[in-house]
Enzyme design. Structure first.
Site, PDB file in Angstrom:
ATOM      1  N   CYS A  10       0.867  -1.178   0.000  1.00 16.05           N
ATOM      2  CA  CYS A  10       0.000   0.000   0.000  1.00 16.05           C
ATOM      3  C   CYS A  10       0.899   1.222   0.000  1.00 16.05           C
ATOM      4  CB  CYS A  10      -0.874  -0.017   1.243  1.00 16.05           C
ATOM      5  SG  CYS A  10      -1.536   1.577   1.714  1.00 16.05           S
ATOM      6  N   CYS A  13       1.368   5.123   3.405  1.00 12.00           N
ATOM      7  CA  CYS A  13       2.148   5.701   4.506  1.00 12.00           C
ATOM      8  C   CYS A  13       3.640   5.580   4.232  1.00 12.00           C
ATOM      9  CB  CYS A  13       1.837   4.978   5.816  1.00 12.00           C
ATOM     10  SG  CYS A  13       0.161   5.142   6.383  1.00 12.00           S
ATOM     11  N   CYS A  87      -5.906  -1.247   9.273  1.00  9.30           N
ATOM     12  CA  CYS A  87      -5.087  -0.098   8.870  1.00  9.30           C
ATOM     13  C   CYS A  87      -4.804   0.726  10.108  1.00  9.30           C
ATOM     14  CB  CYS A  87      -5.843   0.723   7.824  1.00  9.30           C
ATOM     15  SG  CYS A  87      -5.036   2.297   7.447  1.00  9.30           S
ATOM     16  N   TYR A 240     -11.190  29.147  -0.998  1.00  6.84           N
ATOM     17  CA  TYR A 240     -11.107  27.683  -1.048  1.00  6.84           C
ATOM     18  C   TYR A 240     -11.798  27.148   0.214  1.00  6.84           C
ATOM     19  CZ  TYR A 240      -7.247  29.212  -4.059  1.00  6.84           C
ATOM     20  OH  TYR A 240      -6.468  29.855  -4.988  1.00  6.84           O
ATOM     21  N   CYS A 336      -1.357  22.768   2.441  1.00  8.05           N
ATOM     22  CA  CYS A 336      -1.118  21.334   2.590  1.00  8.05           C
ATOM     23  C   CYS A 336       0.107  20.911   1.771  1.00  8.05           C
ATOM     24  CB  CYS A 336      -2.352  20.535   2.187  1.00  8.05           C
ATOM     25  SG  CYS A 336      -2.929  20.900   0.526  1.00  8.05           S
TER      26      CYS A 336
HETATM   27  N1  SAH Z   1     -10.912  25.317   3.725  1.00  6.72           N
HETATM   28  C1  SAH Z   1     -11.603  24.051   3.574  1.00  6.72           C
HETATM   29  C2  SAH Z   1     -11.246  23.295   2.300  1.00  6.72           C
HETATM   30  C3  SAH Z   1      -9.786  23.179   1.950  1.00  6.72           C
HETATM   31  S1  SAH Z   1      -9.413  22.028   0.658  1.00  6.72           S
HETATM   32  C4  SAH Z   1     -11.393  23.176   4.789  1.00  6.72           C
HETATM   33  O1  SAH Z   1     -10.543  23.465   5.634  1.00  6.72           O
HETATM   34  O2  SAH Z   1     -12.102  22.179   4.930  1.00  6.72           O
HETATM   35  C5  SAH Z   1      -9.344  23.002  -0.759  1.00  6.72           C
HETATM   36  C6  SAH Z   1     -10.694  23.375  -1.332  1.00  6.72           C
HETATM   37  O3  SAH Z   1     -10.429  24.147  -2.494  1.00  6.72           O
HETATM   38  C7  SAH Z   1     -11.580  22.223  -1.793  1.00  6.72           C
HETATM   39  O4  SAH Z   1     -12.858  22.339  -1.201  1.00  6.72           O
HETATM   40  C8  SAH Z   1     -11.671  22.393  -3.323  1.00  6.72           C
HETATM   41  O5  SAH Z   1     -12.927  22.031  -3.840  1.00  6.72           O
HETATM   42  C9  SAH Z   1     -11.435  23.876  -3.463  1.00  6.72           C
HETATM   43  N2  SAH Z   1     -10.874  24.336  -4.744  1.00  6.72           N
HETATM   44  C10 SAH Z   1      -9.972  23.716  -5.540  1.00  6.72           C
HETATM   45  N3  SAH Z   1      -9.649  24.493  -6.596  1.00  6.72           N
HETATM   46  C11 SAH Z   1     -10.345  25.653  -6.443  1.00  6.72           C
HETATM   47  C12 SAH Z   1     -10.437  26.866  -7.208  1.00  6.72           C
HETATM   48  N4  SAH Z   1      -9.735  27.022  -8.320  1.00  6.72           N
HETATM   49  N5  SAH Z   1     -11.252  27.831  -6.755  1.00  6.72           N
HETATM   50  C13 SAH Z   1     -11.958  27.684  -5.621  1.00  6.72           C
HETATM   51  N6  SAH Z   1     -11.929  26.569  -4.858  1.00  6.72           N
HETATM   52  C14 SAH Z   1     -11.129  25.561  -5.275  1.00  6.72           C
END
Ligand code: SAH
Length: 379
Positions: A10, A13, A87, A240, A336
């Protein structure tokens, strides 16, 4: 520490077999190497118990001659499924539910999908569990909307697992590697689960992004809110925004929140989440974050603080240059991927921003992924 028996098969990890304290050291060092030139890197926030943290567990289903049904993960760089029974990082209840679905299939004559022949029904199973609420969502990803004896199947499954609060069939007829298709058919419960983070409730649908490590997410958001240093009078952007989590948590500490997110089902969840938490000073926009920011910059909108949490690729030029035009006093960047974070920070610092603080948070024990919160101030 027991090393996972699937370690070499896998690809999940990469840090399997490495002591947890050592894993934290490796990540700390990596962030220092990449970002130490901008500011001092705080000590990484790790987990007290780094096992079974994933609230989302998924398995691909298939059939292997001589073995029968298999369910688990694809072997790295292949389409062979490694049959997984245990897991170390996945939620244990969700993992058992998947194994029980696996064991129920023969008596219901449900065949796993075969990628080559296109025959068979069950492609994947996804289970999400709200760690605070205990609510469980099972998503059966199937190749056609016709699921014979689905009601009896759900009944049998719920008999084994009364903790399941909703079951959804997701129809996926795609030929690429995406796990979920777009069409969801709820066969039991409401079609979503509710969970809690930082004292707020969140509805989560099958297709929406939700942080997989709930325990660390509270630390992550807590750090982001602290770094923003809000006084109550600010207009902020949550870019986002997923299902609206950061903006809804921040709404208590500022005047107005503008949230932008591309995924329509996440935006729809976000709106429900705002009303569920009686938050009225927030608005949601379904748009590409870069294009949306360009529009705000053209309108010369007054923005005090930008929270940004882009996917692994980081933010594009349109987004970045619009932030500079909007000139917020503070940017709180949740990342991330420290590599793309570095690129974006280089840009910000070349345009008059200074990095104040950098906090790594270990959201993904046993994997190499690193999450960071960074605050920047306009000079
Ligand atoms: N802030 C949120 C999500 C983070 S993940 C949390 O903490 O849960 C990143 C997010 O960006 C996802 O929901 C994805 O759908 C969104 N995303 C990806 N590309 C994007 C874009 N070009 N414009 C707007 N949102 C986007």
């Amino acid at each position: 520490m027991e090393v996972c028996k699937y370690k070499n098969k896998c690809g999940g990890c990469n840090l399997q077999g490495t002591d947890y304290e050592k894993q934290l050291e490796i990540k700390q060092k990596k962030v220092e190497e990449l970002l130490g030139g901008f500011a001092k890197v705080e000590k990484i926030k790790g987990m007290d118990d780094p096992y079974h943290y994933r609230n989302k567990v998924q398995a691909a289903f298939g059939f292997v001659k001589g073995k029968g049904i298999v369910s688990g993960v694809y072997e790295s760089r292949s389409h062979r499924i490694v049959d997984i029974e245990t897991c170390q990082i996945e939620d244990e209840i969700s993992r058992i539910i998947i194994r029980d679905i696996h064991n129920l299939l023969p008596s219901f004559k449900i065949r796993p999908y075969n990628e080559d022949s296109g025959r068979g029904l069950l492609r994947h199973v996804l289970v999400r569990r709200g760690f605070k609420t205990g609510e469980v969502m099972v998503v059966l990803v199937i190749s056609s909307p016709v699921f014979p004896s689905k009601n009896n199947f759900v009944k049998a499954l719920r008999k084994l697992h009364p903790e399941i609060t909703t079951v959804v069939m997701n129809v996926n007829t795609r030929s690429d590697s995406m796990v979920l298709g777009e069409r969801n058919i709820t066969v039991y419960g409401g079609g979503f689960i509710t969970d809690e983070l930082c004292g707020k409730k969140f509805i989560i649908s099958p297709n929406s992004f939700y942080q997989v490590n709930s325990i660390q997410t509270e630390k992550l958001y807590g750090t982001a809110i602290e770094y923003a240093g809000l006084s109550g009078s600010e207009v902020i952007i949550d870019a986002y925004s997923g299902i609206g989590t950061i903006g809804i948590v921040a709404s208590d500490y500022c005047k107005n929140v503008i949230s932008v997110e591309l995924n329509p089902s996440a935006v729809s969840d976000a709106k429900k989440n705002a009303s569920k938490n009686k938050v009225s000073n927030i608005s949601f926009y379904k748009a590409d974050a870069g294009e949306f920011m360009v529009r705000l910059a053209e309108e010369k909108k007054h923005i005090d603080t930008v929270f940004m949490d882009p996917p692994r690729a980081g933010s594009d030029k349109a987004f970045m240059s619009s932030v500079i035009k909007l000139a917020p006093d503070r940017v709180v960047y949740i990342s991330c991927n420290p590599v793309t974070l570095k690129d974006n920070l280089k840009y910000f610092t070349s345009k008059g921003y200074e990095v104040d603080r950098i906090q790594p948070v270990d959201m993904f024990p046993f994997s190499e992924h690193i999450e960071c919160v960074v605050s920047l101030t306009r000079q």
